[in-house]
Enzyme design. Structure first.
Site, PDB file in Angstrom:
ATOM      1  N   CYS A 273       0.835  -1.028   0.044  1.00  0.00           N
ATOM      2  CA  CYS A 273       0.083   0.068  -0.081  1.00  0.00           C
ATOM      3  C   CYS A 273       0.908   1.294  -0.068  1.00  0.00           C
ATOM      4  CB  CYS A 273      -0.896   0.156   1.233  1.00  0.00           C
ATOM      5  SG  CYS A 273      -2.077  -1.148   1.212  1.00  0.00           S
TER       6      CYS A 273
HETATM    7  C1  UDX Z   1      -1.122   0.273   5.671  1.00  0.00           C
HETATM    8  C2  UDX Z   1      -1.735   0.945   6.334  1.00  0.00           C
HETATM    9  O1  UDX Z   1      -1.465   0.765   7.790  1.00  0.00           O
HETATM   10  C3  UDX Z   1      -3.171   0.371   6.140  1.00  0.00           C
HETATM   11  O2  UDX Z   1      -4.170   1.361   6.780  1.00  0.00           O
HETATM   12  C4  UDX Z   1      -3.806   0.565   4.602  1.00  0.00           C
HETATM   13  O3  UDX Z   1      -5.121   0.040   4.276  1.00  0.00           O
HETATM   14  C5  UDX Z   1      -2.900  -0.364   4.054  1.00  0.00           C
HETATM   15  O4  UDX Z   1      -1.380  -0.107   4.079  1.00  0.00           O
HETATM   16  P1  UDX Z   1       0.194  -2.472   5.713  1.00  0.00           P
HETATM   17  O5  UDX Z   1       0.826  -2.047   4.369  1.00  0.00           O
HETATM   18  O6  UDX Z   1      -0.419  -3.682   5.911  1.00  0.00           O
HETATM   19  O7  UDX Z   1      -0.985  -1.112   6.172  1.00  0.00           O
HETATM   20  O8  UDX Z   1       1.384  -2.251   6.814  1.00  0.00           O
HETATM   21  P2  UDX Z   1       1.564  -1.029   8.043  1.00  0.00           P
HETATM   22  O9  UDX Z   1       1.496  -1.876   9.471  1.00  0.00           O
HETATM   23  O10 UDX Z   1       0.985  -0.222   8.033  1.00  0.00           O
HETATM   24  O11 UDX Z   1       3.204  -1.170   7.840  1.00  0.00           O
HETATM   25  C6  UDX Z   1       3.555  -0.587   6.594  1.00  0.00           C
HETATM   26  C7  UDX Z   1       5.113  -0.433   6.601  1.00  0.00           C
HETATM   27  O12 UDX Z   1       5.535   0.724   7.273  1.00  0.00           O
HETATM   28  C8  UDX Z   1       5.980  -1.814   6.977  1.00  0.00           C
HETATM   29  O13 UDX Z   1       7.039  -1.848   6.269  1.00  0.00           O
HETATM   30  C9  UDX Z   1       6.390  -1.203   8.267  1.00  0.00           C
HETATM   31  O14 UDX Z   1       7.622  -1.898   8.744  1.00  0.00           O
HETATM   32  C10 UDX Z   1       6.645   0.294   8.389  1.00  0.00           C
HETATM   33  N1  UDX Z   1       6.529   1.094   9.619  1.00  0.00           N
HETATM   34  C11 UDX Z   1       5.365   0.926  10.139  1.00  0.00           C
HETATM   35  C12 UDX Z   1       7.799   1.668  10.105  1.00  0.00           C
HETATM   36  O15 UDX Z   1       8.559   1.475   9.464  1.00  0.00           O
HETATM   37  N2  UDX Z   1       7.667   2.047  11.341  1.00  0.00           N
HETATM   38  C13 UDX Z   1       6.309   2.337  11.995  1.00  0.00           C
HETATM   39  O16 UDX Z   1       6.415   3.111  12.805  1.00  0.00           O
HETATM   40  C14 UDX Z   1       5.429   1.695  11.343  1.00  0.00           C
END
Ligand code: UDX
Length: 444
Positions: A273
């Site tokens: 996403c």
């Molecule tokens: C995301 C959105 O959170 C969600 O609302 C949308 O519908 C789809 O995209 P997702 O891709 O499943 O969800 O993962 P998410 O938990 O949001 O993490 C995304 C990325 O950000 C991961 O690679 C994670 O490692 C990274 N991340 C997340 C960080 O590097 N730091 C953080 O504090 C949080």
């Protein structure tokens, strides 16, 4: 009970929401053009890795509240509301590919031609502002020979679920966004959600169609910006002796205006996403002759962040040639086998380019990783196996089982006790005393 639901496209969003409806005893029909996937689901096996999904699928099949088919016409005939939940993949120029959503709109339109009773079409796929009204509505109208707002209704209803906690997020959303073609469309969808969530109904916000479409992009872009922001501060911390990003992020997060979420510094964001949605929003803005400089910076920072792991590794090892580097974690985040845009990919490619020998382990993503790296790297069967005789370990994905590793585990197994913590899961005081240790955002 209540409305009958059909969901077109059985990926994370479609399958999870279809099963959540079925779990609450709504009649729920899943539709997909992929026969193999449909057969897998009919046999009670989940085609995607998602905690608890397998059990929920079997329960709903046993109870008879969920069924699955490849026949769109039958699904429209036997339901009142159709959710479109197909993927909208990114194109090389950043804009998105509407092929699947157009196809589903055609299928639903053709079925509507035959249907005399009420039907509501709800777009859940992520699409740029204007798509539902200017592209989906005309397809539905052409193929049904009917008029939107008179003969059938239309909404856009973006979802915000995260992989790895998709069921929890579907059942406990912070808000529901309903973009409505007209009041009647929105009233029906709101009634469905009030029936679904009952006394636990979250705030429901009703808007016009393009506003709801843009809310989704704005939300994901903001979360991505938070991550690139904290990674920027982390990179400053690294050059400031005695300063640690984890303390800074913790204290920043105590400010309710900032909040502690999405402030974990690391190797950047991946997944299906954030990278795609950010690119799509940038492409959409440029089409409107506006250059979104902030969003471009968010993306650029995320592109360079994974290489920090390689730099930290080189600082401690000097030359990477023929060194054995152990990669702990391959998936784009824990609790998924998804490798899409995973930060492990640029890290491993760079290590290979610099002549290192790479061994990797992930609790769930090994099979998917093999499609990407083929025989260019070694695949380990456990964390201990991965770090055995390694010169340096790099923690890339913060799986729970890696958090249990102690300094002694690394010392006993590795050739040289060098560890890079790319996701800040290890206590720097404890690990720093016993190992050569470096971490994102840790001033040294
Ligand atoms: C995301 C959105 O959170 C969600 O609302 C949308 O519908 C789809 O995209 P997702 O891709 O499943 O969800 O993962 P998410 O938990 O949001 O993490 C995304 C990325 O950000 C991961 O690679 C994670 O490692 C990274 N991340 C997340 C960080 O590097 N730091 C953080 O504090 C949080």
């Amino acid at each position: 009970m209540g409305y009958k639901i059909s969901s077109f496209g059985l990926g994370y969003v479609g399958l999870c929401s279809a099963l959540c409806f079925a779990d609450k005893n709504f009649t729920s029909i899943g539709v997909d053009i992929d026969q193999e996937k449909v057969q897998t689901i009919i046999e009670g096996r989940s085609p995607i890795y998602e905690p608890s999904l397998h059990t929920l699928l079997q329960e709903c099949l046993d109870r008879g509240t969920f069924r699955c088919s490849t026949n769109p016409c039958e699904a429209v005939m036997e339901s009142d509301i159709s959710f479109i939940t197909v993927g909208t993949p990114g194109l090389p120029n950043g804009s998105i590919d509407l092929t699947y959503i157009r196809q589903v709109a055609r299928d639903i339109g053709k079925a509507l031609k035959e249907k005399s009773s009420y039907h509501l079409v709800v777009v859940k796929s992520t699409v740029p502002p204007g798509t539902t009204e200017k592209k989906i509505k005309p397809i539905l109208e052409t193929h049904s020979g009917k008029r939107c707002g008179t003969d059938f209704d239309l909404c856009i209803n973006p979802e915000f679920l995260r992989e790895g906690s998709a069921l929890h997020d579907t059942l406990n959303p912070d808000r529901i966004v309903i973009g409505e073609y007209d009041k009647k469309s929105g009233d029906i969808l709101e009634a469905l959600y009030r029936d679904f969530y009952k006394e636990k109904t979250p705030p429901i916000v009703r808007t016009n169609l393009p506003t709801a479409e843009l809310i989704k992009y704005a939300s994901n872009a903001f979360l991505a910006a938070k991550i690139s922001f904290i990674n920027t501060i982390a990179n400053i911390c690294e050059k400031t002796p005695g300063v640690d990003i984890t303390t800074i992020a913790k204290v920043m997060g105590l400010d309710r205006r900032i909040s502690p979420h999405f402030l974990n510094a690391g190797l950047g964001y991946g997944g299906s996403c954030f990278p795609k949605d950010l690119k799509a929003l940038i492409a959409y803005s440029k089409k409107l002759s506006y250059t979104p400089e902030l969003l471009q910076a968010v993306e650029n920072i995320n592109e360079t962040q994974p290489y920090k792991a390689v730099l930290l590794c080189k600082n401690l090892l000097s030359d990477l040639k023929n060194k054995k580097i152990a990669i702990l974690g391959l998936a784009f985040k824990p609790n998924t086998d998804d490798m899409r845009e995973a930060r492990s990919i640029p890290i491993i490619n760079q290590l290979l380019k610099e002549g290192a020998n790479v061994t990797a382990y992930d609790p769930a993503a090994l099979e998917n990783a093999k499609f990407i790296f083929k025989n260019k790297i070694e695949y380990a069967s456990s964390a201990a196996d991965c770090i055995k005789n390694a010169d340096c370990g790099i923690l890339v994905t913060e799986w729970k089982e890696f958090k249990k590793l102690t300094p002694e585990d690394f010392i006993q197994n590795m050739k040289q006790s060098i560890l890079i913590d790319g996701r800040r899961i290890y206590n720097p005081e404890e690990f720093g005393k016993k190992l050569k240790f470096a971490a994102i955002g840790l001033g040294s």
